[in-house]
Design a protein around this motif. Sequence first.
Motif, PDB file in Angstrom:
ATOM      1  N   PRO A  57       0.388  -1.562   0.034  1.00 23.14           N
ATOM      2  CA  PRO A  57       0.166   0.240  -0.530  1.00 23.14           C
ATOM      3  C   PRO A  57       0.669   0.906   0.112  1.00 23.14           C
ATOM      4  CG  PRO A  57       0.149  -0.835   2.194  1.00 23.14           C
ATOM      5  CD  PRO A  57       1.358  -1.940   1.621  1.00 23.14           C
ATOM      6  N   ILE A  58       0.744   2.589  -0.388  1.00 24.25           N
ATOM      7  CA  ILE A  58       1.022   3.966  -0.600  1.00 24.25           C
ATOM      8  C   ILE A  58      -0.304   4.621   1.227  1.00 24.25           C
ATOM      9  CG2 ILE A  58       0.733   6.224  -1.409  1.00 24.25           C
ATOM     10  CD1 ILE A  58       0.721   5.127  -4.207  1.00 24.25           C
ATOM     11  N   ARG A  59       1.114   4.953   2.027  1.00 21.70           N
ATOM     12  CA  ARG A  59       0.960   5.237   3.414  1.00 21.70           C
ATOM     13  C   ARG A  59       0.236   6.539   2.684  1.00 21.70           C
ATOM     14  NH1 ARG A  59       0.756   2.683   7.680  1.00 21.70           N
ATOM     15  NH2 ARG A  59       1.826   0.070   7.554  1.00 21.70           N
ATOM     16  N   LEU A  60      -1.043   7.027   3.769  1.00 18.57           N
ATOM     17  CA  LEU A  60      -0.999   8.197   3.935  1.00 18.57           C
ATOM     18  C   LEU A  60      -0.319   9.295   4.489  1.00 18.57           C
ATOM     19  CD1 LEU A  60      -5.157   8.399   3.501  1.00 18.57           C
ATOM     20  CD2 LEU A  60      -3.695   8.482   1.531  1.00 18.57           C
ATOM     21  N   THR A  61      -0.291  10.927   4.499  1.00 14.91           N
ATOM     22  CA  THR A  61       0.648  11.668   5.139  1.00 14.91           C
ATOM     23  C   THR A  61      -0.286  12.822   5.822  1.00 14.91           C
ATOM     24  OG1 THR A  61       1.104  12.703   3.275  1.00 14.91           O
ATOM     25  CG2 THR A  61       2.648  10.875   4.372  1.00 14.91           C
ATOM     26  N   ASP A  62      -1.455  13.000   5.957  1.00 13.99           N
ATOM     27  CA  ASP A  62      -2.082  13.682   6.153  1.00 13.99           C
ATOM     28  C   ASP A  62      -3.174  13.198   7.331  1.00 13.99           C
ATOM     29  OD1 ASP A  62      -5.019  15.769   6.204  1.00 13.99           O
ATOM     30  OD2 ASP A  62      -3.635  16.631   5.563  1.00 13.99           O
ATOM     31  N   LYS A  63      -2.590  13.606   8.715  1.00 18.75           N
ATOM     32  CA  LYS A  63      -3.055  13.138  10.022  1.00 18.75           C
ATOM     33  C   LYS A  63      -4.905  13.525   9.511  1.00 18.75           C
ATOM     34  CE  LYS A  63       0.883  14.330  12.433  1.00 18.75           C
ATOM     35  NZ  LYS A  63       1.255  15.319  14.265  1.00 18.75           N
ATOM     36  N   ASP A  64      -5.507  14.356   9.507  1.00 12.62           N
ATOM     37  CA  ASP A  64      -6.819  14.535   9.506  1.00 12.62           C
ATOM     38  C   ASP A  64      -7.731  13.148   8.087  1.00 12.62           C
ATOM     39  OD1 ASP A  64      -7.257  16.680  10.957  1.00 12.62           O
ATOM     40  OD2 ASP A  64      -6.948  18.416   9.650  1.00 12.62           O
ATOM     41  N   HIS A  69      -9.919   8.598   7.401  1.00 19.99           N
ATOM     42  CA  HIS A  69     -10.440   7.469   6.313  1.00 19.99           C
ATOM     43  C   HIS A  69      -9.348   5.403   6.684  1.00 19.99           C
ATOM     44  CE1 HIS A  69     -13.063  10.175   3.803  1.00 19.99           C
ATOM     45  NE2 HIS A  69     -12.207  10.680   3.924  1.00 19.99           N
ATOM     46  N   GLY A  70      -8.645   6.133   7.272  1.00 18.64           N
ATOM     47  CA  GLY A  70      -7.441   5.425   8.102  1.00 18.64           C
ATOM     48  C   GLY A  70      -5.941   5.445   7.011  1.00 18.64           C
ATOM     49  N   ASP A  71      -5.169   4.470   6.814  1.00 21.19           N
ATOM     50  CA  ASP A  71      -3.433   4.621   6.759  1.00 21.19           C
ATOM     51  C   ASP A  71      -2.830   4.755   5.673  1.00 21.19           C
ATOM     52  OD1 ASP A  71      -3.198   4.906   9.289  1.00 21.19           O
ATOM     53  OD2 ASP A  71      -3.549   3.080   9.474  1.00 21.19           O
ATOM     54  N   PHE A  72      -4.006   4.304   4.091  1.00 14.47           N
ATOM     55  CA  PHE A  72      -3.870   4.486   2.908  1.00 14.47           C
ATOM     56  C   PHE A  72      -4.478   4.397   2.175  1.00 14.47           C
ATOM     57  CE2 PHE A  72      -3.797   0.429   5.857  1.00 14.47           C
ATOM     58  CZ  PHE A  72      -1.856  -0.021   6.486  1.00 14.47           C
TER      59      PHE A  72
END
Length: 240
Positions: A57-64, A69-72
């Motif tokens: 998976p590509i991990r998300l970086t925005d905390k909100d 929505h979760g990590d990915f």
Amino acid sequence: DGTEPHEFEPKASDMMRVKDSKVFIYNGMGMERWAPEMLKSMKDGPVAVVASKGIDPIRLTDKDEIKEHGDFDPHVWLGPEEARKEAKNIADALAAASPENKEYFEKNYEKLDKDLTAMTEEYKKKLSTGHSKELVAGHAAFGYLCRDFGLTQASVEDAFASGEPSPAKLADIIDFCKKHNVKTIFTEDMISPALTETISKEAGAKVETLDTIESGEQDANYVKTMKENLEKIDKGLALN
């Protein structure tokens, strides 16, 4: 059909259709956050498959965004390499639900696998030389596609297309376009074109529409649609 997929919530009638089906396929990675709980509530539900199982998976970086929505990043189907893995997961689930047709499903998967491999190799060659490597999009839906083809994605909206971008974010994207001499900004049918049109005017770029295969268009063919997308990307990123 016609519903923004990130905002979709199943109705009672949808849940009954799932319960009465033999196989339920869903993308996973936060795309259908309602799906696991729905399946838990079904004692005699269908064979269920998370199509994105096993994909890096590509991990998300925005905390909100992560909190909501979760990590990915869920848009795995827009990367041909990832789509091939999704297809294998789906073929295996169909074979599990209907063992007598296993050979049929495997043959279909093998054909799709060959088509996707040929398409991916064709566009890797096309995009490897004489092209910009910066793909600017209205919505961050093309992370896996960019990873597959060695491109960098910059976007106006985040992966889940939630909220309005700040003036500072818009200014950053416009500066990015000018710095990297971006000639084409990519948008899609399911989001408002207003933001990308504003940025294109400020940056002196044109707007091109890609199909994210989310709108339920009748008779859509994955390989055909992705070839059309990649042809537009090829032309949009080609350096003069």
